[in-house]
Design an enzyme around this catalytic site. Structure first.
Site, mmCIF file in Angstrom:
data_model
loop_
_atom_site.group_PDB
_atom_site.id
_atom_site.type_symbol
_atom_site.label_atom_id
_atom_site.label_comp_id
_atom_site.label_asym_id
_atom_site.label_seq_id
_atom_site.Cartn_x
_atom_site.Cartn_y
_atom_site.Cartn_z
ATOM 1 N N SER A 1 0.849 -1.205 0.000
ATOM 2 C CA SER A 1 0.000 0.000 0.000
ATOM 3 C C SER A 1 0.873 1.240 0.000
ATOM 4 O O SER A 1 1.974 1.243 0.565
ATOM 5 C CB SER A 1 -0.882 0.028 1.251
ATOM 6 O OG SER A 1 -1.589 1.251 1.318
ATOM 7 N N TYR B 1 -2.475 -0.728 10.267
ATOM 8 C CA TYR B 1 -2.508 -1.112 8.852
ATOM 9 C C TYR B 1 -1.223 -0.663 8.146
ATOM 10 O O TYR B 1 -0.582 -1.451 7.448
ATOM 11 C CB TYR B 1 -3.728 -0.468 8.191
ATOM 12 C CG TYR B 1 -3.817 -0.685 6.701
ATOM 13 C CD1 TYR B 1 -4.324 -1.878 6.182
ATOM 14 C CD2 TYR B 1 -3.407 0.292 5.796
ATOM 15 C CE1 TYR B 1 -4.411 -2.079 4.807
ATOM 16 C CE2 TYR B 1 -3.487 0.100 4.424
ATOM 17 C CZ TYR B 1 -3.998 -1.087 3.934
ATOM 18 O OH TYR B 1 -4.080 -1.288 2.580
HETATM 19 N N1 LIG Z 1 -8.744 -0.248 -1.784
HETATM 20 C C1 LIG Z 1 -7.657 0.467 -1.649
HETATM 21 O O1 LIG Z 1 -7.690 1.692 -1.842
HETATM 22 C C2 LIG Z 1 -6.342 -0.187 -1.283
HETATM 23 C C3 LIG Z 1 -5.219 0.660 -1.207
HETATM 24 C C4 LIG Z 1 -3.992 0.098 -0.875
HETATM 25 C C5 LIG Z 1 -3.875 -1.257 -0.655
HETATM 26 N N2 LIG Z 1 -4.990 -2.048 -0.735
HETATM 27 C C6 LIG Z 1 -4.802 -3.483 -0.480
HETATM 28 O O2 LIG Z 1 -5.366 -4.234 -1.521
HETATM 29 C C7 LIG Z 1 -5.827 -5.494 -1.022
HETATM 30 C C8 LIG Z 1 -7.282 -5.695 -1.406
HETATM 31 O O3 LIG Z 1 -8.039 -4.616 -0.889
HETATM 32 P P1 LIG Z 1 -9.560 -4.330 -1.329
HETATM 33 O O4 LIG Z 1 -9.703 -2.858 -1.326
HETATM 34 O O5 LIG Z 1 -9.916 -5.127 -2.516
HETATM 35 O O6 LIG Z 1 -10.296 -4.873 -0.010
HETATM 36 P P2 LIG Z 1 -11.756 -5.489 0.160
HETATM 37 O O7 LIG Z 1 -12.680 -4.968 -0.879
HETATM 38 O O8 LIG Z 1 -12.075 -5.313 1.591
HETATM 39 O O9 LIG Z 1 -11.500 -7.045 -0.146
HETATM 40 C C9 LIG Z 1 -10.663 -7.785 0.697
HETATM 41 C C10 LIG Z 1 -10.645 -9.228 0.229
HETATM 42 O O10 LIG Z 1 -9.877 -9.980 1.170
HETATM 43 C C11 LIG Z 1 -10.699 -11.021 1.725
HETATM 44 N N3 LIG Z 1 -10.382 -11.213 3.125
HETATM 45 C C12 LIG Z 1 -10.521 -10.321 4.146
HETATM 46 N N4 LIG Z 1 -10.174 -10.891 5.309
HETATM 47 C C13 LIG Z 1 -9.817 -12.172 5.009
HETATM 48 C C14 LIG Z 1 -9.372 -13.265 5.782
HETATM 49 N N5 LIG Z 1 -9.226 -13.168 7.121
HETATM 50 N N6 LIG Z 1 -9.090 -14.438 5.169
HETATM 51 C C15 LIG Z 1 -9.249 -14.565 3.826
HETATM 52 N N7 LIG Z 1 -9.663 -13.567 3.033
HETATM 53 C C16 LIG Z 1 -9.946 -12.384 3.627
HETATM 54 C C17 LIG Z 1 -12.139 -10.510 1.550
HETATM 55 O O11 LIG Z 1 -13.056 -11.573 1.479
HETATM 56 P P3 LIG Z 1 -13.938 -12.098 2.717
HETATM 57 O O12 LIG Z 1 -14.453 -10.897 3.453
HETATM 58 O O13 LIG Z 1 -14.974 -12.907 2.027
HETATM 59 O O14 LIG Z 1 -12.987 -12.935 3.533
HETATM 60 C C18 LIG Z 1 -12.048 -9.827 0.190
HETATM 61 O O15 LIG Z 1 -12.144 -10.783 -0.839
HETATM 62 C C19 LIG Z 1 -5.602 -5.445 0.494
HETATM 63 O O16 LIG Z 1 -4.390 -6.092 0.827
HETATM 64 C C20 LIG Z 1 -5.502 -3.962 0.773
HETATM 65 O O17 LIG Z 1 -4.753 -3.696 1.935
HETATM 66 C C21 LIG Z 1 -6.218 -1.540 -1.034
#
Ligand SMILES: NC(=O)c1ccc[n+]([C@@H]2O[C@H](COP(=O)([O-])OP(=O)(O)OC[C@H]3O[C@@H](n4cnc5c(N)ncnc54)[C@H](OP(=O)(O)O)[C@@H]3O)[C@@H](O)[C@H]2O)c1
Length: 246
Positions: free
Chosen positions: A143, A157
Site C-alpha cells: 500500500s 494497517y
Molecule cells: N482499496 C484500496 O484503496 C487499497 C489501497 C492500498 C492497498 N490495498 C490493499 O489491496 C488489497 C485488497 O483490498 P480491497 O480494497 O480489494 O479490499 P476489500 O474490498 O475489503 O476485499 C478484501 C478481500 O480480502 C478477503 N479477506 C478479508 N479478510 C480475510 C481473511 N481473514 N481471510 C481470507 N480472506 C480475507 C475478503 O473476502 P472475505 O471478506 O470474504 O474474507 C475480500 O475478498 C488489500 O491487501 C488492501 O490492503 C487496497
C-alpha cells in the site's frame, strides 16, 4: 491439475481488487485457485478455469495451513506460476476510528499483522515447491500507506504494509535460488469496499485526478507475472495515479 495452462493462486478474491485480479488471469486463459472467508458469486464457478474457490480465514494460522494443503492437493505435481497475496484488512476501532498508536486495542494490531503480514509469509513457504516447479512469481499487495503517513489508514494497517514491503525484499533475495521472483504492487486510493466516503477528499492530491479501479491494479499484477518481467524481482510498483510523488 495438468496440461499446459498456467496456474495462479489469488487470496481475497471474493470482491474488490482480488476479484478483479482473478478475473484478469482468467481472461488471459490461466487457471485460478482462490480463497476468502466468503464464497465467490455462483457465476464465477461456471468458468471451468476458475479451478477452485476455497473458503478460508487467512488470519487464522490453522485455516491458512489447511488452505495451503488443499490448494497443493489440487495442484498435485503440476507447477504453480504465480501467487498473489492480496487479502488484507484495514480495521476500525469500536469507535469507527482506524487502529492507531493511541487508540484501539493493541491485540487488534496482532490480528492485522496476522492477515496482512504473516499470511503472505505462510503462503510463500507453503507454495514454495510448487512455485519452484513453475519458475513462478509472487506479487504481494502492499500500500501507499506503507510508505507515507496516510490521513485515514491508521498506524496498525500502515506498519503491517511497511513490513510486507520489507518482506518482499527479503523474499526476493531468498527465493531467487528457487527461480521464483517476488515483487510488490502498492495501490493508492482504489474504489473498493475497503475505502470510505472521506477518501474522496484525497482526489485533488492525485496527479491523474481520479481514484483507481480494481482493474488498474489487476493489470499491473498480471503483467508483473509475465515473461516480459523475467528479470524483475524485489521491486515495488506504485499504482497510485502519481499520489506517491507528493
Ligand atoms: N482499496 C484500496 O484503496 C487499497 C489501497 C492500498 C492497498 N490495498 C490493499 O489491496 C488489497 C485488497 O483490498 P480491497 O480494497 O480489494 O479490499 P476489500 O474490498 O475489503 O476485499 C478484501 C478481500 O480480502 C478477503 N479477506 C478479508 N479478510 C480475510 C481473511 N481473514 N481471510 C481470507 N480472506 C480475507 C475478503 O473476502 P472475505 O471478506 O470474504 O474474507 C475480500 O475478498 C488489500 O491487501 C488492501 O490492503 C487496497
Amino acid at each position: 491439475m495438468s496440461g499446459d495452462t498456467r496456474a495462479v493462486v489469488v487470496t481475497g478474491a471474493s470482491r474488490g481488487i482480488g476479484h478483479a485480479i482473478a478475473r484478469r488471469f482468467l481472461a488471459e486463459g490461466w487457471r485460478v485457485i482462490t480463497c476468502a472467508r466468503a464464497d465467490v458469486p455462483k457465476e464465477c464457478m461456471m468458468d471451468r478455469n476458475w479451478a477452485s474457490h476455497i473458503v478460508a480465514d487467512l488470519a487464522d494460522p490453522d485455516s491458512a495451513q489447511s488452505f495451503v494443503a488443499e490448494a497443493n492437493a489440487i495442484l498435485g505435481e503440476a507447477p504453480l506460476h504465480a501467487l498473489i497475496n492480496n487479502a488484507g484488512v484495514s480495521p476500525k476501532t469500536p469507535y469507527r476510528e482506524r487502529l492507531g498508536v493511541l487508540n484501539g486495542p493493541i491485540d487488534g494490531w496482532k490480528d492485522v499483522f496476522e492477515l496482512n503480514f504473516f499470511a503472505p509469509l505462510r503462503l510463500a513457504r507453503g507454495f514454495a515447491s510448487a512455485l519452484h516447479r513453475g519458475k513462478g512469481a509472487i506479487v504481494n499487495i502492499t500500500s501507499i500507506a506503507g510508505h507515507y503517513v496516510h490521513p485515514f489508514a491508521g498506524s496498525a494497517y500502515s506498519t503491517s504494509k511497511a513490513a510486507l514491503s520489507g518482506l518482499t525484499r527479503e523474499m526476493a533475495a531468498e527465493m531467487a535460488q528457487l527461480g521464483v521472483r517476488v515483487n510488490a504492487v502498492a495501490p493508492g486510493e482504489i474504489r473498493t469496499a475497503m475505502i470510505s466516503p472521506e477518501y474522496e477528499a484525497l482526489v485533488p492530491r492525485i496527479p491523474l485526478e481520479r481514484m483507481g479501479t480494481p482493474e488498474d491494479v489487476a493489470g499491473t499484477v498480471f503483467r508483473l507475472c509475465g515473461d516480459d518481467f523475467a528479470y524483475v524481482t524485489g521491486s515495488e510498483v506504485f499504482v497510485t495515479g502519481g499520489q506517491h510523488l507528493y
